[in-house]
Every structure is written in structure tokens, then in C-alpha cells.
Design an enzyme around this catalytic site. Sequence first.
Site, PDB file in Angstrom:
ATOM      1  N   ASP A  27       0.820  -1.219   0.000  1.00 11.42           N
ATOM      2  CA  ASP A  27       0.000   0.000   0.000  1.00 11.42           C
ATOM      3  C   ASP A  27       0.856   1.273   0.000  1.00 11.42           C
ATOM      4  O   ASP A  27       1.988   1.270   0.474  1.00 11.42           O
ATOM      5  CB  ASP A  27      -0.915  -0.023   1.240  1.00 11.42           C
ATOM      6  CG  ASP A  27      -2.100   0.920   1.083  1.00 11.42           C
ATOM      7  OD1 ASP A  27      -2.365   1.384  -0.042  1.00 11.42           O
ATOM      8  OD2 ASP A  27      -2.772   1.166   2.104  1.00 11.42           O
ATOM      9  N   GLY A  28       0.296   2.346  -0.525  1.00 12.28           N
ATOM     10  CA  GLY A  28       0.949   3.653  -0.475  1.00 12.28           C
ATOM     11  C   GLY A  28       1.536   4.099  -1.813  1.00 12.28           C
ATOM     12  O   GLY A  28       2.215   5.128  -1.871  1.00 12.28           O
ATOM     13  N   ARG A  31       0.100   7.630  -2.758  1.00 15.94           N
ATOM     14  CA  ARG A  31       0.652   8.726  -1.947  1.00 15.94           C
ATOM     15  C   ARG A  31       2.110   8.995  -2.301  1.00 15.94           C
ATOM     16  O   ARG A  31       2.570  10.126  -2.324  1.00 15.94           O
ATOM     17  CB  ARG A  31       0.497   8.398  -0.450  1.00 15.94           C
ATOM     18  CG  ARG A  31      -0.897   8.684   0.070  1.00 15.94           C
ATOM     19  CD  ARG A  31      -1.155   8.004   1.381  1.00 15.94           C
ATOM     20  NE  ARG A  31      -1.425   6.575   1.191  1.00 15.94           N
ATOM     21  CZ  ARG A  31      -1.547   5.702   2.186  1.00 15.94           C
ATOM     22  NH1 ARG A  31      -1.405   6.103   3.428  1.00 15.94           N
ATOM     23  NH2 ARG A  31      -1.819   4.440   1.909  1.00 15.94           N
ATOM     24  N   HIS A  44       2.358   2.956  -9.011  1.00 19.73           N
ATOM     25  CA  HIS A  44       2.138   1.515  -9.173  1.00 19.73           C
ATOM     26  C   HIS A  44       3.324   0.857  -9.879  1.00 19.73           C
ATOM     27  O   HIS A  44       3.721  -0.255  -9.547  1.00 19.73           O
ATOM     28  CB  HIS A  44       0.845   1.253  -9.951  1.00 19.73           C
ATOM     29  CG  HIS A  44      -0.376   1.754  -9.238  1.00 19.73           C
ATOM     30  ND1 HIS A  44      -0.592   1.533  -7.895  1.00 19.73           N
ATOM     31  CD2 HIS A  44      -1.448   2.487  -9.662  1.00 19.73           C
ATOM     32  CE1 HIS A  44      -1.744   2.099  -7.523  1.00 19.73           C
ATOM     33  NE2 HIS A  44      -2.273   2.694  -8.583  1.00 19.73           N
ATOM     34  N   GLU A  74     -12.291  -4.913  -3.925  1.00 18.75           N
ATOM     35  CA  GLU A  74     -12.847  -3.557  -3.747  1.00 18.75           C
ATOM     36  C   GLU A  74     -12.173  -2.531  -4.673  1.00 18.75           C
ATOM     37  O   GLU A  74     -12.718  -1.445  -4.887  1.00 18.75           O
ATOM     38  CB  GLU A  74     -12.666  -3.090  -2.300  1.00 18.75           C
ATOM     39  CG  GLU A  74     -13.563  -3.800  -1.291  1.00 18.75           C
ATOM     40  CD  GLU A  74     -13.181  -5.246  -1.037  1.00 18.75           C
ATOM     41  OE1 GLU A  74     -11.974  -5.546  -1.007  1.00 18.75           O
ATOM     42  OE2 GLU A  74     -14.080  -6.090  -0.886  1.00 18.75           O
ATOM     43  N   ARG A  78     -12.360   1.999  -7.862  1.00 20.29           N
ATOM     44  CA  ARG A  78     -11.535   3.175  -8.177  1.00 20.29           C
ATOM     45  C   ARG A  78     -11.951   3.740  -9.536  1.00 20.29           C
ATOM     46  O   ARG A  78     -12.623   3.052 -10.308  1.00 20.29           O
ATOM     47  CB  ARG A  78     -10.057   2.767  -8.209  1.00 20.29           C
ATOM     48  CG  ARG A  78      -9.584   2.348  -6.823  1.00 20.29           C
ATOM     49  CD  ARG A  78      -8.093   2.158  -6.760  1.00 20.29           C
ATOM     50  NE  ARG A  78      -7.723   1.874  -5.383  1.00 20.29           N
ATOM     51  CZ  ARG A  78      -6.497   1.971  -4.901  1.00 20.29           C
ATOM     52  NH1 ARG A  78      -5.504   2.322  -5.691  1.00 20.29           N
ATOM     53  NH2 ARG A  78      -6.252   1.708  -3.640  1.00 20.29           N
ATOM     54  N   LEU A 138      11.429 -19.562  -4.198  1.00 21.25           N
ATOM     55  CA  LEU A 138      10.293 -18.939  -3.502  1.00 21.25           C
ATOM     56  C   LEU A 138       9.039 -18.917  -4.390  1.00 21.25           C
ATOM     57  O   LEU A 138       9.129 -18.716  -5.597  1.00 21.25           O
ATOM     58  CB  LEU A 138      10.696 -17.504  -3.128  1.00 21.25           C
ATOM     59  CG  LEU A 138       9.714 -16.616  -2.398  1.00 21.25           C
ATOM     60  CD1 LEU A 138      10.483 -15.689  -1.451  1.00 21.25           C
ATOM     61  CD2 LEU A 138       8.899 -15.760  -3.347  1.00 21.25           C
ATOM     62  N   ARG A 195       2.119  -4.584   6.470  1.00 22.66           N
ATOM     63  CA  ARG A 195       1.442  -3.495   5.763  1.00 22.66           C
ATOM     64  C   ARG A 195       2.195  -2.198   5.989  1.00 22.66           C
ATOM     65  O   ARG A 195       2.253  -1.678   7.099  1.00 22.66           O
ATOM     66  CB  ARG A 195      -0.008  -3.316   6.214  1.00 22.66           C
ATOM     67  CG  ARG A 195      -0.706  -2.223   5.381  1.00 22.66           C
ATOM     68  CD  ARG A 195      -2.204  -2.188   5.560  1.00 22.66           C
ATOM     69  NE  ARG A 195      -2.800  -1.371   4.511  1.00 22.66           N
ATOM     70  CZ  ARG A 195      -4.052  -1.446   4.109  1.00 22.66           C
ATOM     71  NH1 ARG A 195      -4.860  -2.298   4.668  1.00 22.66           N
ATOM     72  NH2 ARG A 195      -4.500  -0.666   3.140  1.00 22.66           N
ATOM     73  N   GLU A 214       1.478 -13.156  12.653  1.00 20.72           N
ATOM     74  CA  GLU A 214       1.996 -11.964  13.327  1.00 20.72           C
ATOM     75  C   GLU A 214       1.814 -10.782  12.370  1.00 20.72           C
ATOM     76  O   GLU A 214       1.849 -10.963  11.147  1.00 20.72           O
ATOM     77  CB  GLU A 214       3.486 -12.141  13.651  1.00 20.72           C
ATOM     78  CG  GLU A 214       3.776 -13.244  14.650  1.00 20.72           C
ATOM     79  CD  GLU A 214       3.228 -12.943  16.038  1.00 20.72           C
ATOM     80  OE1 GLU A 214       3.231 -11.756  16.436  1.00 20.72           O
ATOM     81  OE2 GLU A 214       2.780 -13.887  16.710  1.00 20.72           O
TER      82      GLU A 214
HETATM   83  C1  IPE Z   1      -5.355  -2.749  -0.144  1.00 22.61           C
HETATM   84  O1  IPE Z   1      -5.048  -1.417  -0.320  1.00 22.61           O
HETATM   85  C2  IPE Z   1      -5.318  -3.460  -1.468  1.00 22.61           C
HETATM   86  C3  IPE Z   1      -4.005  -3.578  -2.093  1.00 22.61           C
HETATM   87  C4  IPE Z   1      -2.880  -3.158  -1.611  1.00 22.61           C
HETATM   88  C5  IPE Z   1      -4.014  -4.245  -3.359  1.00 22.61           C
HETATM   89  P1  IPE Z   1      -6.183  -0.309  -0.475  1.00 22.61           P
HETATM   90  O2  IPE Z   1      -5.503   0.989  -0.625  1.00 22.61           O
HETATM   91  O3  IPE Z   1      -7.123  -0.710  -1.545  1.00 22.61           O
HETATM   92  O4  IPE Z   1      -6.945  -0.425   0.920  1.00 22.61           O
HETATM   93  P2  IPE Z   1      -7.859   0.633   1.667  1.00 22.61           P
HETATM   94  O5  IPE Z   1      -8.863   1.117   0.681  1.00 22.61           O
HETATM   95  O6  IPE Z   1      -6.971   1.736   2.123  1.00 22.61           O
HETATM   96  O7  IPE Z   1      -8.454  -0.120   2.812  1.00 22.61           O
HETATM   97  C1  IPE Z   2      -1.649   0.175  -3.338  1.00 18.75           C
HETATM   98  O1  IPE Z   2      -1.398   1.538  -3.412  1.00 18.75           O
HETATM   99  C2  IPE Z   2      -1.864  -0.443  -4.698  1.00 18.75           C
HETATM  100  C3  IPE Z   2      -3.240  -0.862  -4.955  1.00 18.75           C
HETATM  101  C4  IPE Z   2      -4.238  -0.812  -4.104  1.00 18.75           C
HETATM  102  C5  IPE Z   2      -3.507  -1.401  -6.270  1.00 18.75           C
HETATM  103  P1  IPE Z   2      -2.588   2.571  -3.429  1.00 18.75           P
HETATM  104  O2  IPE Z   2      -2.996   2.830  -4.829  1.00 18.75           O
HETATM  105  O3  IPE Z   2      -3.706   2.124  -2.539  1.00 18.75           O
HETATM  106  O4  IPE Z   2      -1.874   3.841  -2.812  1.00 18.75           O
HETATM  107  P2  IPE Z   2      -2.503   4.884  -1.796  1.00 18.75           P
HETATM  108  O5  IPE Z   2      -3.035   4.110  -0.637  1.00 18.75           O
HETATM  109  O6  IPE Z   2      -3.579   5.608  -2.541  1.00 18.75           O
HETATM  110  O7  IPE Z   2      -1.364   5.753  -1.435  1.00 18.75           O
HETATM  111 MG    MG Z   3      -4.096   2.387  -0.586  1.00 13.63          MG
END
Ligand code: IPE
Ligand code: IPE
Ligand code: MG
Length: 247
Positions: A27-28, A31, A44, A74, A78, A138, A195, A214
Site C-alpha cells: 500500500d501507499g 501517496r 504503481h 474492492e 476506483r 520462492l 502493511r 503476526e
Molecule cells: C489494499 O489497499 C489493497 C491492495 C494493496 C491491493 P487499499 O488501498 O485498496 O486499501 P484501503 O482502501 O486503504 O483499505
Molecule cells: C496500493 O497503493 C496499490 C493498490 C491498491 C492497487 P494505493 O494505490 O492504494 O496507494 P494509496 O493508498 O492511494 O497511497
Molecule cells: Mg491504498
Amino acid sequence: MFFKKKTKHAESLDPNNIPQHIGIIMDGNGRWAKRKGLPRSAGHRAGAETLKKIVKYCDKIGVKCITAYAFSTENWNRPQKEVDALMDLLYMYLQQVEEQFAGTNVILRVIGDRSRLSEKINKAIDYAEDYTKGNSGLILNVALNYGGRDEITRAAQLVAKDVAAGRLSADAVSEDTLSKYMYTESLPEVDLIIRPSGEYRLSNFLLWQAAYAEFWFNNINWPDFSEKHMEQAVLDYQKRNRRFGKV
Ligand code: IPE
Ligand code: IPE
Ligand code: MG
């Protein structure tokens, strides 16, 4: 064997207590891109490069399996433009499986509901899985259109079908039976879920498998996640006392 001096960042890890299976919520990316003034798709792309780096490191320290959350059930909510960009990126990586996995011993697998993915992507998944299936390193399990609730619902449907067809008795359905109907059926138990990006939730990831995993969080956006962070996660994991309900 994995811990010769030249193995960067691995000096202080206990080779006898390496998590077998690590789940990563990547995630992130968005941002990270925003902070750099780049489009989200650039985040990405950078995130995909990070995954390659982390997989390589984990293979080196003896992790057997990584399940990487790439697209949730979910994430279809987007903007279409972002969904398209994610699917294009995915397709590109799968299509380049020969280059992406050259010189590695990694086995690529995809879990999740593939019925909503395009035929083009499904074909690329089949090809990529087939291309790496003879490897012995792996297992990189990419979770794509994956949702933990969806996985459990699917397992319930499959069990119901087998019971209805007389292949299984309802009374014989145990936790072990259900585990066999999960996507992770043949994989080791998930020991550790990571995470980054400062969010403290599962977002529908590995709900069944997380029972005794964990957890490890940090606030680094996934594209900036390094071997150093992974080493810290494993070091912290090694300090945990996993009791599994015992004293
Ligand atoms: C979780 O991240 C899904 C993936 C990393 C693929 P999201 O960014 O979609 O999760 P929420 O919406 O913050 O819960
Ligand atoms: C995770 O990064 C990748 C996917 C969910 C596909 P995000 O796209 O959720 O990045 P943020 O959370 O908006 O920063
Ligand atoms: Mg995200």
C-alpha cells in the site's frame, strides 16, 4: 547456507526462525506518486519494482512463499482510468515474464477470482505460471481480484457442491477441510503479514489465514520499502512469542 557474510542485511537473522510465508499489503503507491508530483500509475510502476527487489531478498534469506496483495475485490471501485492503468501494468509484467524472472528461481502463481479479469490477462497468467512452474525457489503468490470474504464464500460454495454431490459428508467438514478449499491450500501457514504506508487494517486480505499470523506495520509507502525494512520486519518477528493459545 543463506547467511554468508556477503548476504547484505542478513547478518543478524536467525536462520532457524525465518517466516515461511509472508503476506504483504503493498500500500501507499498513490501517496508516493502524489508526493513526487507524479501520476498514480507511476506509483504503481515503482511499487512493482519494489516487489521484485523484496522477493529477491526474501528468497535469499529462506522465505518459502510471499503472497502479495496487488488488486482487491474492492479496487474495482476506483476511477476507471486507474483500474485500466493497473490492469495494463499487470498485463505488461505478466507478458514480460521471461525478462522479469530471468536469473531467478521464483515460481509465480496468481490467486483470486480470475473470472472478472480479461481474457488477455487470463492467458498471460496461464503463460507466466507455466513458464515458472519448473522453478524450485520462492513461491510468489500474487493476489489479484482477491478478497478474503470472497475466498471464504467461494470455499463455502465448493464445499456445498461437494456435499450435494455426495463427495463429502457435512459432518466431516472441519477446519482442515475448509483450509483445503482456500486458494492457499498447498502453501505453508501465513506467519507474518506486513502493511506499510501507515494504515492499520487488513482491507479484506487473507482473513482465514491471518488467524495466528503476526502483524508488522510501518509508515513507509510501498515504493520506498527496502530490504532494510524487510529485515527489520523479520527481526521483529523473531522476537515475538507465538503462543497459539497455550501458556
Ligand atoms: C489494499 O489497499 C489493497 C491492495 C494493496 C491491493 P487499499 O488501498 O485498496 O486499501 P484501503 O482502501 O486503504 O483499505
Ligand atoms: C496500493 O497503493 C496499490 C493498490 C491498491 C492497487 P494505493 O494505490 O492504494 O496507494 P494509496 O493508498 O492511494 O497511497
Ligand atoms: Mg491504498
